[in-house]
Design an enzyme around this catalytic site. Structure first.
Site, PDB file in Angstrom:
ATOM      1  CB  CYS A  87      -0.700  -4.829   0.445  1.00  0.00           C
ATOM      2  SG  CYS A  87      -2.072  -4.916  -0.707  1.00  0.00           S
ATOM      3  CG  HIS A 135      -0.730  -1.186   5.224  1.00  0.00           C
ATOM      4  ND1 HIS A 135       0.230  -1.365   4.263  1.00  0.00           N
ATOM      5  CD2 HIS A 135      -1.868  -1.729   4.718  1.00  0.00           C
ATOM      6  CE1 HIS A 135      -0.303  -1.981   3.217  1.00  0.00           C
ATOM      7  NE2 HIS A 135      -1.575  -2.216   3.474  1.00  0.00           N
ATOM      8  CG  HIS A 178      -2.503   0.263  -1.103  1.00  0.00           C
ATOM      9  ND1 HIS A 178      -1.198  -0.186  -0.989  1.00  0.00           N
ATOM     10  CD2 HIS A 178      -3.269  -0.694  -0.518  1.00  0.00           C
ATOM     11  CE1 HIS A 178      -1.185  -1.355  -0.386  1.00  0.00           C
ATOM     12  NE2 HIS A 178      -2.436  -1.683  -0.080  1.00  0.00           N
TER      13      HIS A 178
END
Lengths: 397, 266
Positions: free
Chosen positions: A157, A290, A324
């Site tokens: 990620c 994030h 995400h």
């Protein structure tokens, strides 16, 4: 030039919030979020969860491409190049580096082929050839006629942020004249099943940093930056939209999937990015976290920010509007950070209506808005494998 | 700043023997991660303790085919309608091995995983050397790990003929200082890539005017590593390598670093 800022001359973005950077920015400022309920197509039945998919109307037609991830990437890259006023014909005369992050885009995920092969059949081999021809950077080099260094970063990620940091290093090292960097990922059944198995997927729209947060929503998208050395950009009469001032990467060395509870690696990554930028914490006007909406991520990030002494900086997560997007997330958030810095204002975190008082750091909640006290911000990414990446970005006027 | 080869190691999966201290730490890990961690262990035991300068150590792990078998294990559960194993899923991510290496050895510097079907080891070597030369890292592990899969082997056999490729790992440790050979003038040029050419192969490695055919994606990196294992003393004008392939070419030289490196071929 082994250090120093790198100019951002173009940017492009496609995600569930919009098919262009401008559309996504408007949606974010308006507080729009468009998750759609996704069921057995992606998740194990009877599980259903919101996901952030790019609307068909937002995906521009393209030549036949190996997969949707490449389609998303190409759209973002073409927007970034148009924004940088760089016709592809001009690129052939330059050494153009291309660094892209992905997670889904590098794997062979053809279930039908796998199922038939496992049963002892000899399925038509098109999917294997397709897979071998689908490396993101190789494909984009071929489609755009580029020559220069290339890399596909697969740091889970944090991939998109790391790709941008790597491309900036190429420019500083003189290995290319211009670089295109970002990330792309499509929604995938493997990721949906996998994150569900880790009990990280929320069955409702995600609520980063909220007291009632239940996990993340998966999404898809792509973003790209065009990076150039300042002097090269000036020489060609290009416009500078901002600068990448610093990049830091550091490992938690802690756990395969969970972040270090104090955000140890994140603190080091931010410290390195600040050092590269020659800045101190007090010069940051905002933080784009994030902020996935999982208990562990949001807590680790807030503890890290607290430990870094960023206590009075506005912090947001944009995943309430984008989901995400895994390997694309770091790049999408870099573009959204740049846009907020250019606008000089920051909207609160979509989905965070009741900020968790247990977190060591106050975040900007949904509906809130602040004028930024400066033009420099931090975008941070955390990943499986304990990898952390931080980008220090300056918005142009 | 110069870039030295401080240590090197290679081993095919068929010969992999994990050191006992690693067995417990890797009990849930797949072959891909085991290869990476074992190679890092072999290289790091020949150098200064990581703990003394953890932030100065980084790693760049490259792979062409990644965690294919583990990815298929996840796909199998999905196809069969079984619950997905969180362990399998987390190990199917390409950077799982890099995460394990960082955790097991306490590496806090950069940990990048890169994927490319063309010259993966040497692309990672270029990035690692640049990071060390720029002073961003004092030491950088550079690895190529390949696990392949039965599905890939079967498709390759049908498409271009030939047997299964042997899984394995190559690992070098680059350092800013030391007595090991110097890595210099690494250059790489790409040509348009035709997917089936990857399965056919066709890399030829030249050193001293002699060319050898490389028969699998790890072969070139293994051949150079084997050279170092046989004779790490690079003298005179050094040793020039050139790798030619349908998808590009690369060249680099190893020059005398005033000493014999401590590397070993597994």
């Amino acid at each position: 030039m082994l250090s120093g800022p790198v100019a951002i001359s173009g940017y492009g973005l496609v995600c569930a919030a919009g098919g262009t950077a401008l559309a996504a920015e408007r949606a974010l400022l308006a507080g729009h979020a468009r998750p759609e309920a996704v069921g057995a197509d992606f998740f194990p039945p009877p599980f259903t969860a919101p996901c952030f998919r790019v609307a068909t109307a937002d995906l521009r037609p393209a030549v036949a491409l190996a997969n949707r991830t490449l389609h998303l990437a190409l759209q973002a890259v073409l927007e970034a190049l148009a924004h940088a006023a760089l016709p592809t014909a001009e690129l052939a005369e330059k050494r153009v580096g291309i660094a892209m992050g992905t997670t889904v885009g590098c794997s062979f995920h053809n279930e039908e082929y796998y199922r038939r092969w496992r049963q002892g059949e000899r399925p038509e081999t098109g999917p294997v050839s397709n897979y071998l021809g689908a490396n993101l950077a190789t494909c984009l080099q071929g489609l755009l006629g580029l020559h220069g260094p290339r890399a596909v970063v697969v740091n889970a990620c944090a991939s998109g942020a790391d790709a941008i940091g790597l491309a900036a290093a190429w420019l500083r090292q003189g290995r290319c004249d211009l670089a295109i960097a970002g990330g792309a990922d499509e929604l995938s059944r493997v990721a949906c099943h996998g994150f569900k198995s880790l009990m990280l997927v929320a069955e409702e729209p995600c609520r980063p940093f909220d007291r009632q947060r239940r996990g993340l929503n998966l999404g898809e998208g792509a973003a790209a930056l065009v990076l150039e050395r300042d002097e090269d950009l000036r020489a060609r009469g290009g416009r500078r939209h901002g600068r990448l001032l610093g990049y830091g990467i550091a490992g938690d060395a802690h756990h395969p999937t969970a972040p270090h509870p104090e955000g140890r690696g994140l603190q080091q990554a931010v410290g390195r990015a600040l050092a590269e930028a020659g800045l101190v914490q007090g010069q940051l006007a905002m933080v784009n976290a994030h902020g996935t909406g999982t208990a562990a991520n949001d807590q680790a990030e807030c503890r890290a920010l607290h430990a870094l002494g960023l206590a009075d900086r506005p912090v947001v997560s944009t995943k309430g509007a984008t989901g995400h997007t895994l390997g694309a997330a770091g790049a999408i958030e870099a573009v959204l950070t740049l846009l907020a810095l250019r606008a000089g204002r920051l909207r609160g975190t979509i989905g965070c209506s009741d900020p968790d008082p247990q977190l060591a750091y106050p975040v900007l909640a949904e509906g809130e808005e602040v004028s930024l006290a400066g033009r420099i911000g931090l975008s941070q990414s955390l990943a499986f494998g304990g990898s952390n990446a931080a980008l220090i970005i300056e918005g142009g006027e | 700043m110069t870039v030295h080869l401080a240590a090197w190691y290679q081993v095919p999966l068929s010969e992999l023997a994990l050191p006992p201290p690693l067995l417990g730490k890797l009990r849930r890990a797949d072959a891909f991660t085991r290869l990476g961690v074992a190679a890092a262990a072999a290289v790091l035991e020949r150098t200064t303790a990581v703990e003394s300068e953890a932030a100065g150590y980084g790693l760049i792990l490259a792979t062409a085919y990644g965690t294919m078998e583990t990815n298929f294990a996840v796909l199998e559960q999905i196809v069969d309608g079984q619950q997905t194993s969180p362990t399998l899923f987390s190990h199917s991510v390409f950077n799982a091995a890099a995460g394990y290496i960082a955790t097991v050895f306490g590496i806090h510097g950069a940990a990048l995983t890169l994927t490319d079907f063309s010259f993966p080891f040497f692309r990672a070597l270029a990035e690692g050397a640049a990071a060390v030369a720029a002073g961003n890292l004092r030491h950088c592990l550079v690895l190529q790990v390949e696990g392949y899969s039965e599905l890939l082997a079967e498709a390759r056999q049908r498409l271009v003929g030939g047997g299964a490729w042997p899984p394995g790992v190559v690992c070098w440790l680059l350092s800013a200082t030391g007595n090991g050979p110097l890595l210099v003038d690494l250059s790489l040029t790409d040509r348009p890539l035709e997917p089936l050419a990857l399965l056919r192969g066709g890399e030829r490695l030249f050193c001293g005017g002699v060319g050898q055919e490389m028969v699998h994606p790890l072969a070139a990196a293994m051949a150079v590593t084997a050279d170092l294992g046989r004779d790490a003393m690079v003298t005179g004008e050094g040793r020039a390598y050139r790798l030619e392939a349908p998808w590009g070419q690369l060249a680099f030289r190893l020059e005398s670093g005033n000493g014999l490196g401590p590397g070993e071929v597994g």
